[in-house]
Design an enzyme around this catalytic site. Sequence first.
Site, short mmCIF file in Angstrom:
data_model
loop_
_atom_site.label_atom_id
_atom_site.label_comp_id
_atom_site.label_asym_id
_atom_site.label_seq_id
_atom_site.Cartn_x
_atom_site.Cartn_y
_atom_site.Cartn_z
N HIS A 133 0.86 -1.17 0.15
CA HIS A 133 0.01 -0.14 -0.02
C HIS A 133 0.98 1.45 -0.03
O HIS A 133 2.12 1.05 0.19
CB HIS A 133 -0.95 0.10 1.08
N ASP A 163 -0.34 7.04 -3.40
CA ASP A 163 -1.40 6.92 -4.03
C ASP A 163 -1.89 7.90 -5.02
O ASP A 163 -2.32 7.73 -6.16
CB ASP A 163 -2.56 6.37 -2.94
#
Length: 391
Positions: A133, A163
């Site tokens: 992540h 992200d």
Amino acid sequence: MTARKGPLAGIRVVEFVGLGPGPFCGMLLADLGAEVLRIDRAADARKGYTKPPRNPMNRGKHSIAVDLKHPDGVALALRLVEGADALIEPFRPGVMERLGLGPDVCAERNPRLVYGRLTGWGQTGPLASAAGHDIDYIALAGMLEPIGRAGQPPSIPLNLVGDFGGGGLLLAFGLVAALLEAARSGRGQVVDAAMIDGAAALGATWFTMGAAGMLGPRGTNMLDGGAPFYDVYETSDARYVAVGAIEPRFWAELIHRLGLTEDPVFADLAKQHDPAHWPAMKARLGEVFAGRTRDAWCELLEGTETCFAPVLSPAEAPTHPHHVARGTFLHADGLPEPAPAPRFSRTPAAVPDRPVHPGPAEQGGDTDTALTAWGVPEAEITRLRDAGAVV
């Protein structure tokens, strides 16, 4: 379906649904006029899964729910690819190939297609297939370690660096660049957007400074909270203000407006950039800012040559007069969301009181209308639904 406005009007994008950075990329393209068709999972639609009605990353898009494990579902996706200019896929390397939707297959159907691949680790390398992540990607990219206070662990910058900045925004940039090239060459290509690459690119200056020996430990440098003139300070009402008076004239103006011109700590303004004096300066400024409320400091300093701003929460920011004047936020159904950015003088995106198309709350909420707009006959849509390929 309503014609879109903006610099990307006329561009068609197929977005395979994923987590934040993929939808964010699609939102950026849709905001600027692209027609984005989101392919949701049929399994989610069958379960009655509902997306938040005001998720900004859904806006401007249409949704169809397709079973990509059904051969007719794959065939439908390839049919849509034939009419698309670009594609967004957010899966681990090899997933699209196993579905029969890899870049080679799609290129055979549409040689002009720009095929956007968004991953954390990239399409190649020893970690390419590993789970991860945002926090992992920016850690490996060298962009987590420098963020934070001295003597404390690294601070997590939400998931903005990996992200969104290093992932979704990077892919949107790559897709537009490849679309420009395809308009000249008539040939598409694969865009490999990896969050580790994007996070590293965002830190270009820091890598150079580190290699040149110009960086101290975390939290001791000019832009990481080490300097008194570039930091946040707590106010008397337990709120915060931000100061960014890097240049000497802004620093002098700040000291003057704070009434500290005669204070011995600031007697020699030429010592502003001498780290040896930073601790004393920070301590004194902390005492001063703690003496008034955040709003009181805004009355004194906001809009001046001191490089000052109040630290606002996401709930407070949309109501600030500057944002209101610029229309920085939309207010749809009583909920704020950032307006499309950047702004264009000749081909602006359509920004009424609410987005042109807020995005379906339900998975596959536009299956019939969207497929019709993309050239699929009504009888074929019915057959696909009866076969379970679409929901």
